[in-house]
Design an enzyme around this catalytic site. Structure first.
Site, short mmCIF file in Angstrom:
data_model
loop_
_atom_site.label_atom_id
_atom_site.label_comp_id
_atom_site.label_asym_id
_atom_site.label_seq_id
_atom_site.Cartn_x
_atom_site.Cartn_y
_atom_site.Cartn_z
N SER A 112 -2.10 14.08 0.09
CA SER A 112 -1.48 13.40 -1.04
C SER A 112 0.04 13.53 -1.00
CB SER A 112 -2.07 13.94 -2.34
OG SER A 112 -1.68 13.19 -3.45
N ASP A 252 2.72 7.72 -3.53
CA ASP A 252 2.63 9.01 -2.84
C ASP A 252 1.99 8.78 -1.48
OD1 ASP A 252 0.02 8.53 -3.68
OD2 ASP A 252 -0.38 10.61 -4.21
N ASP A 254 -0.90 9.11 -0.04
CA ASP A 254 -2.17 8.40 0.15
C ASP A 254 -2.34 7.24 -0.81
OD1 ASP A 254 -2.48 10.10 -2.04
OD2 ASP A 254 -4.62 10.39 -1.69
N ASP A 256 -2.74 6.80 -3.95
CA ASP A 256 -3.65 6.74 -5.10
C ASP A 256 -2.88 6.87 -6.41
OD1 ASP A 256 -3.05 9.45 -4.96
OD2 ASP A 256 -5.13 10.12 -5.22
#
Length: 464
Positions: A112, A252, A254, A256
């Site tokens: 992340s 960020d 990833d 999400d």
């Protein structure tokens, strides 16, 4: 209790295993996230998933991603699970494609917002939700060698399918979510932070006709999250103002989660997104019980403003899995975290930064207003300060609530601020940190107590 020194894919790890934290397993590659760990995790995920079918694996751009994904794949196929490798993708692509293709589950290889040297593993079940705690506990038991595996036919290995073509399905899902809305000629800046968003975000905005400027727009595992993205908004703010854009979005590693800035560089965080999007749903009578679900980190100003609109703000512990569970239980249509995870029932209750950015930008354009106009109509947040204190000892981090000097200091802060302020102290579930958050109507009290409590944490929990 069985104590097996070996599983079918090698030595079990005993008690020396990282547990599932706030968002899966995460840590430094080579010391925490190792090939041996990933092999075992893959095997036990394959054993623990509740239904038959393939398992999807995606990854962000980290250099270590291929190692982690390969080891997970070896473990999964040893457990008899066919693996579909999505390659570079945002985390939300995994659960959305699990549901679309009826897969047994999926894994996302990502840390992340953490630094490039870290990596991690997020696990999803057949419903696309983060794996239930009882199944996480069973995986951990397998890693420790506490599960008998003698009844499993280990000759039934499965294969690997390279499935990066499925990302086209995810891109179609993104565009279908905004319907017929367009962004023709709207000047927008995206900060893709060298990460997963590079796989789809620019394509989606360009497909809607946006006049796009892209920062950090190639996958680069050595620079992911470094001085850019949702944890470092400076480059985005500067680019928006320099280019005369009306809004900008930063993701960020990833993708999400997402944070936005308006044309003046003002930050639009997850609380503002929930308030603004929630207001639209309220007007459309599409918000059951006028309820939003947020975490304990959300601002008191947000809560009070939403309650003034006749709404309910339900709070959960930190972590989008807790928001997800509360939304399922209450039937809420919208929820999220101040940090930028936004979950909408209309989009499968899956935090998706790119989708949230598309929703915000198309809603603004459809209303004929800028994000700045919308922000002006939002709430005034209480002054809030978050201080992260490094505490290397995991045992001390977990036991912070038993530290008498800290408990006494928190009590003093709460008594001083009364109902116009609050204190939140918690151990991070993803990093070796104790987080101290203070907010109040009086900014001077916020600064004083945040700094004082952080000092007490450091002196008490890091004492020799």
């Amino acid at each position: 209790m069985v104590q097996a020194a070996f599983s079918p894919v090698g030595p079990t790890l005993g008690d020396a295993i990282p547990g599932f934290g706030t968002d899966g397993i995460r840590g430094r590659v080579g010391s925490v996230v190792t090939p041996a760990l990933c092999l075992q995790v893959g095997y036990w995920v394959g054993r623990v998933l509740a239904v038959e079918g393939p398992v999807l694996i995606g990854m962000d751009s980290r250099t270590s991603g291929s190692m982690v994904a390969s080891a997970l794949t070896a473990g999964l196929t040893a457990a008899g699970r066919e693996v579909w490798n999505l390659g570079l993708c945002p985390t939300p692509a995994v659960p959305l494609l699990i549901r679309k293709f009826g897969a047994a589950g999926g894994l996302m290889v990502s840390a992340s917002h953490n630094p490039p040297a870290d990596n991690g593993i997020k696990v999803f079940g057949a419903n696309g939700a983060k794996l239930a705690p009882e199944r996480q506990a069973r995986i951990e038991a397998g890693l420790r060698g506490e599960i008998d595996h003698s009844d499993h036919d280990h000759s039934l290995c499965a294969g690997l399918r390279q499935s990066s073509d499925l990302m086209a399905d995810y891109r179609e899902l993104l565009l279908s979510a905004v319907g017929s809305h367009r962004l023709d000629g709207v000047p927008i800046v995206l900060d893709l932070c060298w990460g997963s968003a590079t796989a789809c975000a620019a394509d989606a905005f360009q497909a809607l006709g946006a006049d796009l400027t892209v920062l950090h727009g190639e996958p680069d595992g050595s620079r992911i999250n470094v001085g850019c993205g949702s944890t470092a908004l400076g480059p985005l703010q500067e680019a928006v103002k320099e280019r005369g854009a009306v809004m900008g979005f930063a993701f960020d590693g990833d993708a999400d989660r997402m944070l936005a800035v308006d044309g003046r560089g003002r930050i639009v965080d997850g609380d503002h997104v929930m308030f603004l999007w929630g207001s639209v749903l309220q007007e459309q009578q599409a918000l059951p019980d006028q309820r939003l679900v947020a975490t304990v980190m959300s601002n008191l100003g947000f809560q009070r403003a939403w309650e003034q609109r006749g709404g309910i703000l339900e709070r959960t512990p930190v972590g989008d899995q807790h928001v997800h569970a509360a939304m399922v239980a209450s039937g809420a249509a919208l929820g999220g975290e101040q940090s930028g995870h936004i979950l909408a029932a209309s989009h499968g209750l899956c935090g998706d930064g790119v989708l949230t950015a598309l929703q915000l930008s198309t809603l603004c354009h459809a209303k004929g207003i800028t994000l700045g106009d919308w922000l002006d109509r939002s709430f005034q947040p209480f002054p809030q300060k978050l201080v992260n204190v490094t505490v290397p000892s995991q045992a001390r981090r977990k036991a912070w609530s038993s530290c008498e000097p800290l408990v006494a200091a928190i009590r003093s802060a709460e008594e001083t601020m009364g109902s116009d302020g609050r204190v939140l102290v918690r151990a991070s579930g993803t990093e070796p940190l104790v987080r101290v958050m203070v907010e109040a109507a009086d900014a001077s009290l916020v600064d004083h107590w945040a700094d004082h409590l952080a000092s007490v944490v450091d002196q008490s929990l890091n004492a020799a």
